[in-house]
Design a protein around this motif. Structure first.
Motif, PDB file in Angstrom:
ATOM      1  N   LEU A  82       0.845  -1.202   0.000  1.00 33.02           N
ATOM      2  CA  LEU A  82       0.000   0.000   0.000  1.00 33.02           C
ATOM      3  C   LEU A  82       0.883   1.255   0.000  1.00 33.02           C
ATOM      4  N   ALA A  83       1.933   1.244   0.806  1.00 27.11           N
ATOM      5  CA  ALA A  83       2.850   2.385   0.873  1.00 27.11           C
ATOM      6  C   ALA A  83       3.509   2.615  -0.487  1.00 27.11           C
ATOM      7  N   GLY A 122       4.484  11.541  13.934  1.00 22.33           N
ATOM      8  CA  GLY A 122       5.652  11.669  13.065  1.00 22.33           C
ATOM      9  C   GLY A 122       5.252  11.916  11.617  1.00 22.33           C
ATOM     10  N   PRO A 123       6.231  11.819  10.708  1.00 24.30           N
ATOM     11  CA  PRO A 123       5.966  12.073   9.292  1.00 24.30           C
ATOM     12  C   PRO A 123       4.946  11.102   8.711  1.00 24.30           C
ATOM     13  N   GLU A 124       4.232  11.565   7.679  1.00 27.46           N
ATOM     14  CA  GLU A 124       3.212  10.751   7.002  1.00 27.46           C
ATOM     15  C   GLU A 124       3.782   9.407   6.569  1.00 27.46           C
ATOM     16  N   ALA A 125       3.002   8.358   6.748  1.00 25.33           N
ATOM     17  CA  ALA A 125       3.474   7.014   6.397  1.00 25.33           C
ATOM     18  C   ALA A 125       2.284   6.067   6.404  1.00 25.33           C
ATOM     19  N   VAL A 126       2.500   4.893   5.879  1.00 26.40           N
ATOM     20  CA  VAL A 126       1.594   3.770   6.146  1.00 26.40           C
ATOM     21  C   VAL A 126       2.206   3.044   7.346  1.00 26.40           C
ATOM     22  N   LEU A 127       1.412   2.880   8.396  1.00 25.57           N
ATOM     23  CA  LEU A 127       1.927   2.340   9.666  1.00 25.57           C
ATOM     24  C   LEU A 127       1.172   1.070  10.021  1.00 25.57           C
ATOM     25  N   SER A 128       1.884  -0.036  10.153  1.00 30.20           N
ATOM     26  CA  SER A 128       1.198  -1.257  10.602  1.00 30.20           C
ATOM     27  C   SER A 128       1.481  -1.490  12.084  1.00 30.20           C
ATOM     28  N   LEU A 129       0.421  -1.858  12.806  1.00 32.25           N
ATOM     29  CA  LEU A 129       0.538  -2.076  14.260  1.00 32.25           C
ATOM     30  C   LEU A 129       0.523  -3.564  14.571  1.00 32.25           C
ATOM     31  N   GLY A 130       1.163  -3.955  15.650  1.00 34.33           N
ATOM     32  CA  GLY A 130       1.086  -5.334  16.119  1.00 34.33           C
ATOM     33  C   GLY A 130      -0.360  -5.686  16.476  1.00 34.33           C
ATOM     34  N   SER A 145      -5.255 -11.848  -3.248  1.00 38.49           N
ATOM     35  CA  SER A 145      -3.814 -11.582  -3.357  1.00 38.49           C
ATOM     36  C   SER A 145      -3.519 -10.250  -2.664  1.00 38.49           C
ATOM     37  N   VAL A 146      -2.240  -9.997  -2.418  1.00 39.35           N
ATOM     38  CA  VAL A 146      -1.831  -8.733  -1.791  1.00 39.35           C
ATOM     39  C   VAL A 146      -2.307  -7.554  -2.637  1.00 39.35           C
ATOM     40  N   ASP A 147      -2.140  -7.657  -3.970  1.00 35.94           N
ATOM     41  CA  ASP A 147      -2.569  -6.566  -4.859  1.00 35.94           C
ATOM     42  C   ASP A 147      -4.069  -6.330  -4.764  1.00 35.94           C
ATOM     43  N   GLU A 148      -4.823  -7.425  -4.692  1.00 39.07           N
ATOM     44  CA  GLU A 148      -6.286  -7.287  -4.591  1.00 39.07           C
ATOM     45  C   GLU A 148      -6.676  -6.614  -3.270  1.00 39.07           C
ATOM     46  N   VAL A 149      -5.980  -6.969  -2.210  1.00 40.52           N
ATOM     47  CA  VAL A 149      -6.280  -6.346  -0.911  1.00 40.52           C
ATOM     48  C   VAL A 149      -5.960  -4.848  -0.964  1.00 40.52           C
ATOM     49  N   VAL A 150      -4.816  -4.511  -1.552  1.00 38.97           N
ATOM     50  CA  VAL A 150      -4.427  -3.097  -1.654  1.00 38.97           C
ATOM     51  C   VAL A 150      -5.459  -2.320  -2.475  1.00 38.97           C
ATOM     52  N   ARG A 181       2.271   1.896  -3.434  1.00 38.68           N
ATOM     53  CA  ARG A 181       1.287   2.473  -4.359  1.00 38.68           C
ATOM     54  C   ARG A 181       1.054   3.954  -4.078  1.00 38.68           C
ATOM     55  N   LEU A 182       1.152   4.341  -2.794  1.00 42.98           N
ATOM     56  CA  LEU A 182       0.876   5.729  -2.412  1.00 42.98           C
ATOM     57  C   LEU A 182       2.150   6.576  -2.357  1.00 42.98           C
ATOM     58  N   CYS A 183       3.284   5.947  -2.673  1.00 41.72           N
ATOM     59  CA  CYS A 183       4.577   6.641  -2.584  1.00 41.72           C
ATOM     60  C   CYS A 183       4.794   7.232  -1.192  1.00 41.72           C
ATOM     61  N   LEU A 184       4.451   6.454  -0.199  1.00 38.07           N
ATOM     62  CA  LEU A 184       4.677   6.861   1.191  1.00 38.07           C
ATOM     63  C   LEU A 184       5.672   5.890   1.820  1.00 38.07           C
ATOM     64  N   PRO A 185       6.385   6.320   2.858  1.00 34.67           N
ATOM     65  CA  PRO A 185       7.219   5.356   3.582  1.00 34.67           C
ATOM     66  C   PRO A 185       6.329   4.348   4.316  1.00 34.67           C
ATOM     67  N   PHE A 186       6.874   3.161   4.575  1.00 35.24           N
ATOM     68  CA  PHE A 186       6.165   2.160   5.364  1.00 35.24           C
ATOM     69  C   PHE A 186       6.866   2.003   6.707  1.00 35.24           C
ATOM     70  N   ILE A 187       6.072   1.989   7.773  1.00 34.34           N
ATOM     71  CA  ILE A 187       6.647   1.766   9.114  1.00 34.34           C
ATOM     72  C   ILE A 187       5.920   0.603   9.766  1.00 34.34           C
ATOM     73  N   ASP A 188       6.688  -0.365  10.241  1.00 31.36           N
ATOM     74  CA  ASP A 188       6.145  -1.490  11.001  1.00 31.36           C
ATOM     75  C   ASP A 188       6.410  -1.176  12.482  1.00 31.36           C
ATOM     76  N   ALA A 189       5.345  -0.994  13.262  1.00 30.84           N
ATOM     77  CA  ALA A 189       5.523  -0.570  14.660  1.00 30.84           C
ATOM     78  C   ALA A 189       6.369  -1.578  15.448  1.00 30.84           C
ATOM     79  N   ASP A 190       6.216  -2.871  15.140  1.00 30.95           N
ATOM     80  CA  ASP A 190       7.017  -3.882  15.849  1.00 30.95           C
ATOM     81  C   ASP A 190       8.515  -3.707  15.561  1.00 30.95           C
ATOM     82  N   LEU A 191       8.830  -3.414  14.298  1.00 31.96           N
ATOM     83  CA  LEU A 191      10.240  -3.189  13.955  1.00 31.96           C
ATOM     84  C   LEU A 191      10.753  -1.915  14.611  1.00 31.96           C
ATOM     85  N   ALA A 192       9.900  -0.889  14.664  1.00 31.51           N
ATOM     86  CA  ALA A 192      10.298   0.369  15.309  1.00 31.51           C
ATOM     87  C   ALA A 192      10.607   0.123  16.789  1.00 31.51           C
TER      88      ALA A 192
END
Ligand code: S3P
Length: 172
Positions: free
Chosen positions: A19-20, A68-76, A147-152, A22-33
């Motif tokens: 999704l990020a 923080g800066p605009e992003a697609v953020l996934s949460l645990g 598929s991932v694309d269909e979900v997006v 497609r939207l040209c946004l950064p992706f942040i995974d909260a667990d990785l952060a």
């Protein structure tokens, strides 16, 4: 900010990354952060401080990321159990990736990096959390059989429909 929530194995990170892109946004995974800020794995945090310590760090990390800066953020998968996090999520578009438990578990397998999978009451936890996901969700998208694309594409369609009342059958 677009936030993705849902149970372990719903595909939040994979879908979030796509999704990020497609939207040209950064992706942040909260667990990785969390792991990067703590310099230790989630598994270690659970082992040393238990779930309460993990939840405290998770709440603080999400609060910081949301301003923080605009992003697609996934949460645990358990982040929405925290009332402060649920309140903070009221201000942003939240996508609930809905998956059934059997499919979620088939996707995660027996992942040692996910301590919550060891919970004996996993099925109850799954059921209990659905209400919290629904509560914070701006849109809900089912992932089963897609598929991932269909979900997006489905996510973008739902979010665009929110911006265009003419496309919303219940809008006026
Ligand atoms: C958890 C889910 C994990 C991670 C932690 C706790 C949970 O994230 O935050 O292990 O309580 O469901 P994923 O949903 O990305 O697996």
């Amino acid at each position: 900010m677009i936030v993705l929530v849902g149970f372990m194995g719903a595909g939040k990170s994979t879908v979030g990354r796509a999704l990020a892109d497609r939207l040209c946004l950064p992706f942040i995974d909260a667990d990785l952060a969390i792991e990067q800020a703590e310099l230790r794995s989630i598994r270690e945090i659970f082992t040393v401080g238990g779930e309460p310590e993990f939840r405290r760090i998770e709440r603080e990390t999400i609060a910081r990321l949301l301003v923080g800066p605009e992003a697609v953020l996934s949460l645990g998968g358990g982040a929405v159990e925290d009332p402060d996090t649920r309140r903070a999520l009221a201000a942003v578009p939240v996508v609930f990736l809905q998956v059934d438990l059997a499919e979620a578990l088939a996707r995660t397998g027996d992942d040692p990096a996910r301590p919550m999978l060891r919970r004996p009451d996993l099925a109850e936890l799954f059921t209990h959390r659905q209400a919290a996901y629904q509560e914070v969700a701006t849109v809900t998208v089912t992932v089963g059989g897609r598929s991932v694309d269909e979900v997006v594409t489905a996510i973008l369609g739902e979010l665009l429909a929110l911006l265009d009342p003419a496309a919303d059958p219940v809008g006026d």
